[in-house]
Enzyme design. Structure first.
Site, PDB file in Angstrom:
ATOM      1  N   ASP A   1       0.826  -1.196   0.000  1.00 17.09           N
ATOM      2  CA  ASP A   1       0.000   0.000   0.000  1.00 17.09           C
ATOM      3  C   ASP A   1       0.870   1.260   0.000  1.00 17.09           C
ATOM      4  OD1 ASP A   1       0.867  -0.154   2.615  1.00 17.09           O
ATOM      5  OD2 ASP A   1      -1.122  -0.157   3.520  1.00 17.09           O
ATOM      6  N   SER A   2       2.193   1.060   0.005  1.00 15.66           N
ATOM      7  CA  SER A   2       3.132   2.155  -0.242  1.00 15.66           C
ATOM      8  C   SER A   2       2.886   2.791  -1.599  1.00 15.66           C
ATOM      9  CB  SER A   2       4.577   1.643  -0.171  1.00 15.66           C
ATOM     10  OG  SER A   2       4.763   0.493  -0.977  1.00 15.66           O
TER      11      SER A   2
ATOM     12  N   ASP B   1      -0.809  -6.211   0.213  1.00 15.03           N
ATOM     13  CA  ASP B   1      -1.228  -5.538   1.434  1.00 15.03           C
ATOM     14  C   ASP B   1      -2.745  -5.424   1.493  1.00 15.03           C
ATOM     15  OD1 ASP B   1       0.933  -4.895   3.077  1.00 15.03           O
ATOM     16  OD2 ASP B   1       1.448  -3.108   1.922  1.00 15.03           O
TER      17      ASP B   1
ATOM     18  N   LYS C   1      -1.025  -9.392   3.509  1.00 16.56           N
ATOM     19  CA  LYS C   1      -0.258  -8.836   4.629  1.00 16.56           C
ATOM     20  C   LYS C   1      -1.136  -7.894   5.441  1.00 16.56           C
ATOM     21  CE  LYS C   1       3.207  -5.796   4.117  1.00 16.56           C
ATOM     22  NZ  LYS C   1       2.779  -4.663   4.987  1.00 16.56           N
TER      23      LYS C   1
ATOM     24  N   GLU D   1      -1.204  -5.378   9.164  1.00 24.70           N
ATOM     25  CA  GLU D   1      -0.382  -4.660  10.129  1.00 24.70           C
ATOM     26  C   GLU D   1      -1.022  -4.731  11.506  1.00 24.70           C
ATOM     27  OE1 GLU D   1       1.053  -1.201   6.946  1.00 24.70           O
ATOM     28  OE2 GLU D   1       0.312  -0.634   8.927  1.00 24.70           O
TER      29      GLU D   1
ATOM     30  N   GLU E   1       9.543  -3.627  10.588  1.00 26.42           N
ATOM     31  CA  GLU E   1       9.925  -2.352   9.982  1.00 26.42           C
ATOM     32  C   GLU E   1      10.409  -1.367  11.026  1.00 26.42           C
ATOM     33  OE1 GLU E   1       8.218   1.174   7.024  1.00 26.42           O
ATOM     34  OE2 GLU E   1       7.036  -0.642   7.375  1.00 26.42           O
TER      35      GLU E   1
END
Length: 263
Positions: free
Chosen positions: A45-46, A84, A112, A114, A181
């Site tokens: 999602d970057s 993501d 993925k 978070e 991260e």
């Protein structure tokens, strides 16, 4: 390169062989990544920051992720593709299952998420239904507003222990991979040695089982280059050679260097 699976990555960890991971957002770059024989592609999602021009990943939608995941999958038949799950797309049981299924149906082979212990049930639920999961701890960009900015996490003993505990919980719940991260190198080494699943670092030191970089960062395209990345394009002159140099540096343990890490 043969088609990469979860078993491939587990075998790398067992043999103590490091492997590279890189982000991608379209078919053309995805094809170049496959040609460079990079084992894992993250449709991050970057893309909100480096492709869509947002200040954070928070505005990225499921429609965005589905569009870009499908494009990446069309360009790459060999690398393992992780997608993501974007901000608030896994906030409850029904949303988690439905959105993960959509990503898998357009070409992702793993999703993925978070977060730590609060995701235990969701990770178990996805794994039980045949959807592989990659966890993400430390600096979690979707929580940037709660964290107060892009700051290194786990620097004090209590915070470090919480990340360690969360890593254990995610693995026990059924996660197949874990991204760390922007955490101190010492914490990464401790977690990677303790877990049986591969640990992927970004700004997390040299002792992770793998490294991941944002594609546009390692090519020098991003307007703000993080401390933990390196411009491989500047050293090579073309994209394909830059990808190969990055992969080689990760496998040989030449990247990251101390200047790319946090203590």
């Amino acid at each position: 390169m043969k088609a990469v699976t979860i078993h491939t990555l587990n075998n790398f960890k067992a043999a103590q062989e490091k492997f590279p991971v890189i982000t991608a957002y379209d078919s053309a770059f995805s094809r170049q990544i496959e040609l460079a024989e990079i084992e894992v592609v993250l449709v991050g999602d970057s893309l909100g920051n480096v492709v869509l021009g947002y200040e954070s990943t928070v505005p990225v939608t499921m429609s965005d992720m589905l569009h870009h995941t499908a494009a990446v999958a069309r360009g790459n038949n060999k690398s393992l593709i992780i997608a993501d799950m974007p901000f608030m797309s896994y906030s409850n049981r029904a949303m988690t299952l439905d959105n993960a299924a959509l990503l898998m149906q357009v070409g992702a082979q793993m999703v993925k998420v978070e977060g730590g212990a609060w995701l235990e049930e969701s990770v178990f639920m996805l794994a039980e239904r045949g959807i592989p999961v990659c966890g993400h701890l430390g600096l979690t960009p979707q929580s940037v507003n709660k964290l107060g900015g892009y700051k290194v996490q786990g620097r004090d003993a209590e915070a470090a222990q919480q990340i360690f505990n969360d890593a254990e919980i995610l693995q026990s719940a059924g996660a197949d991979l874990l991204v760390l991260e922007c955490v101190p190198s010492e914490l990464t080494a401790r977690i990677a040695q303790h877990l049986t699943i591969p640990v992927i670092g970004i700004g997390a030191g040299p002792d992770a089982d793998a490294q991941v970089l944002v594609l546009y960062d390692m090519l020098g395209f991003s307007p703000r280059i993080p401390k933990f990345t390196k411009n491989f394009l500047a050293e090579t002159g073309n994209v394909q050679e830059a990808l190969q140099a990055y992969a080689r540096a990760v496998r040989n343990g030449e990247f990251p260097q101390p200047e790319h890490c946090f203590s």
